[in-house]
Scaffold this motif. Structure first.
Motif, mmCIF file in Angstrom:
data_model
loop_
_atom_site.group_PDB
_atom_site.id
_atom_site.type_symbol
_atom_site.label_atom_id
_atom_site.label_comp_id
_atom_site.label_asym_id
_atom_site.label_seq_id
_atom_site.Cartn_x
_atom_site.Cartn_y
_atom_site.Cartn_z
ATOM 1 N N THR A 157 38.128 44.782 39.524
ATOM 2 C CA THR A 157 38.757 43.896 40.359
ATOM 3 C C THR A 157 39.685 44.448 41.471
ATOM 4 O O THR A 157 40.257 45.716 40.834
ATOM 5 N N LEU A 158 39.914 44.059 42.474
ATOM 6 C CA LEU A 158 41.044 44.566 43.253
ATOM 7 C C LEU A 158 42.368 44.747 42.618
ATOM 8 O O LEU A 158 42.981 45.373 42.927
ATOM 9 N N ASP A 159 42.548 43.521 42.101
ATOM 10 C CA ASP A 159 43.953 43.169 41.408
ATOM 11 C C ASP A 159 44.014 44.419 40.146
ATOM 12 O O ASP A 159 45.051 44.805 40.153
ATOM 13 N N ASP A 160 43.051 44.712 39.581
ATOM 14 C CA ASP A 160 43.017 45.706 38.542
ATOM 15 C C ASP A 160 43.226 46.995 39.140
ATOM 16 O O ASP A 160 44.177 47.836 38.477
ATOM 17 N N TYR A 161 42.669 47.070 40.098
ATOM 18 C CA TYR A 161 42.852 48.419 40.851
ATOM 19 C C TYR A 161 44.210 48.758 41.351
ATOM 20 O O TYR A 161 44.980 49.952 41.331
ATOM 21 N N SER A 163 46.804 47.138 40.345
ATOM 22 C CA SER A 163 47.785 47.194 39.114
ATOM 23 C C SER A 163 47.930 48.879 38.573
ATOM 24 O O SER A 163 48.854 49.348 38.304
ATOM 25 N N MET A 164 46.656 49.399 38.848
ATOM 26 C CA MET A 164 46.635 50.828 38.245
ATOM 27 C C MET A 164 47.368 51.891 39.092
ATOM 28 O O MET A 164 48.131 52.476 38.628
ATOM 29 N N ILE A 165 47.034 51.653 40.357
ATOM 30 C CA ILE A 165 47.754 52.436 41.135
ATOM 31 C C ILE A 165 49.315 52.345 41.220
ATOM 32 O O ILE A 165 50.006 53.041 41.580
ATOM 33 N N ARG A 166 49.769 51.068 41.045
ATOM 34 C CA ARG A 166 50.974 50.723 41.132
ATOM 35 C C ARG A 166 51.781 51.480 39.991
ATOM 36 O O ARG A 166 52.882 52.268 40.018
ATOM 37 N N LEU A 167 50.902 51.638 38.665
ATOM 38 C CA LEU A 167 51.600 52.377 37.529
ATOM 39 C C LEU A 167 51.456 53.995 37.818
ATOM 40 O O LEU A 167 52.235 54.635 37.523
ATOM 41 N N LYS A 168 50.083 54.275 38.148
ATOM 42 C CA LYS A 168 49.817 55.888 38.226
ATOM 43 C C LYS A 168 50.440 56.479 39.311
ATOM 44 O O LYS A 168 51.111 57.649 39.219
ATOM 45 N N THR A 169 50.834 55.798 40.546
ATOM 46 C CA THR A 169 51.591 56.615 41.791
ATOM 47 C C THR A 169 52.749 55.831 42.146
ATOM 48 O O THR A 169 53.833 56.523 42.466
ATOM 49 N N TYR A 236 39.755 52.107 46.379
ATOM 50 C CA TYR A 236 40.083 50.718 46.979
ATOM 51 C C TYR A 236 38.850 50.701 47.810
ATOM 52 O O TYR A 236 38.363 49.466 47.931
ATOM 53 N N LEU A 237 38.468 51.650 48.441
ATOM 54 C CA LEU A 237 37.186 51.544 49.380
ATOM 55 C C LEU A 237 36.132 50.989 48.647
ATOM 56 O O LEU A 237 35.454 50.074 49.207
ATOM 57 N N PHE A 238 35.753 51.548 47.575
ATOM 58 C CA PHE A 238 34.859 51.179 46.856
ATOM 59 C C PHE A 238 34.667 49.643 46.495
ATOM 60 O O PHE A 238 33.830 48.906 46.468
ATOM 61 N N ILE A 239 35.726 49.452 45.894
ATOM 62 C CA ILE A 239 35.970 47.917 45.243
ATOM 63 C C ILE A 239 36.244 46.914 46.336
ATOM 64 O O ILE A 239 35.257 45.868 46.415
ATOM 65 N N LYS A 240 36.522 47.401 47.365
ATOM 66 C CA LYS A 240 36.680 46.450 48.592
ATOM 67 C C LYS A 240 35.371 46.004 49.393
ATOM 68 O O LYS A 240 34.786 45.109 49.542
#
Length: 324
Positions: A157-161, A163-169, A236-240
């Protein structure tokens, strides 16, 4: 106050004055190679900018800025290995130039070296500095593991993604600024606001990175166009696109995504045609602008004279139009 370019030059000169050419040379050559690649160096310069913005002595923040840069390069070396990315900043990645074993070991050494600089702080500030640094380093690892998990999940999901980039980047952007504010003796409120500013800027930065991977100029961006698509990264592009597509288009996207035999250039072309049809570039730019606006709102709340915030505002505005 210093400009971004002045602090970039100051940090670069300080980094170049550090000696990482040690024995065994096989361990340290990849470290020197990694650190010599002049990327944007936003994170360490943010540490210096925050220190300057809050009236601190930037020389006192230089060791922590170095630690931030070493931590960032540690994550890049390991990330490139896990993603099997051959190019960064237009040059071979460490694992590609040497091998996987050396990429792991030299990355680990970079992480340890970061602590030699972190510890060069006022002893009264050290407990909080270590807390910020350790929390951020662990969050980066958590984000990377989430990213690896996404490769095995059929749907993200977009929310999952996000959350991931918040932590990773994104949290490293926030931590870089918070470290500078801490060293300058800023208030707790201002430290938190500048951290939140950085996290939002980091989110926008990563979405821009996702966008440039497909829509950027390969020679300027420094990485192969469509690399995320080739590596089957759920960006983000793919999930969106999945969330915006009708049932038929969604099935086509998923079929292309899981297709192993499709030539790389054909796969990139197919994805871009679908993304263009769904207006994904425009939707992504809107999301980027939204995060940067949120960041600027936090910067507006920082309780210092407005003129002292201008250098950071200028950097954020430049990020909107960056091409690499």
């Amino acid at each position: 106050m210093y400009t971004y370019d002045e602090l970039y030059d100051l940090f670069s000169a300080h980094l170049n004055n550090q000696s990482f050419s040690k024995n065994p040379k096989e361990l340290y050559e990849p470290i020197v190679y990694s650190l010599s690649q002049c990327g944007k160096r936003l994170r360490p310069v943010f540490t210096l900018m925050a220190s300057d913005m809050f009236g601190g002595d930037i020389k006192k923040a230089l060791p922590q800025a170095l630690a931030v840069e070493l931590l960032h390069n540690f994550t890049l070396i390991h990330d490139d290995l896990m993603d099997q990315s051959p190019i960064r900043h237009g040059k071979e990645t460490v694992y590609k130039k040497w091998d996987a074993k050396l990429a792991v070991l030299s990355g680990d050494a970079l992480f340890v070296l970061a602590y030699t600089y972190i510890l060069q702080a006022d002893k009264t500030l050290l407990p909080e500095i270590l807390k910020i640094f350790n929390t951020t380093a662990l969050q980066a690892c958590e984000g990377q593991q989430m990213d690896l998990n996404f490769e095995k999940q059929r749907q993200v999901t977009l929310d999952d993604y996000l959350s991931m980039i918040r932590l990773k980047t994104a949290v490293l952007f926030g931590a870089s600024l918070k470290l500078g504010a801490l060293i300058a003796g800023s208030s707790e409120k201002n430290k938190q606001l500048i951290y939140e500013f950085g996290v939002n800027v980091g989110m926008g930065f990563q979405l821009q990175d996702d966008l440039l991977d497909l829509y950027g100029n390969e020679e300027i961006f420094g990485k192969r166009t469509g690399q995320d698509i080739i590596e089957n990264k759920k960006t983000y592009l793919f999930i969106k696109a999945l969330s915006a597509a009708d049932v038929k288009t969604k099935d086509i996207l998923l079929d292309y995504f899981h297709e192993k035999q499709l030539p790389a250039e054909e796969k990139i072309k197919a994805f871009r045609e679908i993304f263009d049809r769904l207006d994904i570039e425009k939707l992504t730019r809107k999301a980027i602008a939204g995060y940067l606006d949120k960041g600027l709102e936090k910067l507006d709340e920082v309780e210092i004279p407005e003129a002292r915030k201008e250098p950071l505002r200028g950097v954020v505005k430049a990020m909107i139009n960056r091409e690499k």
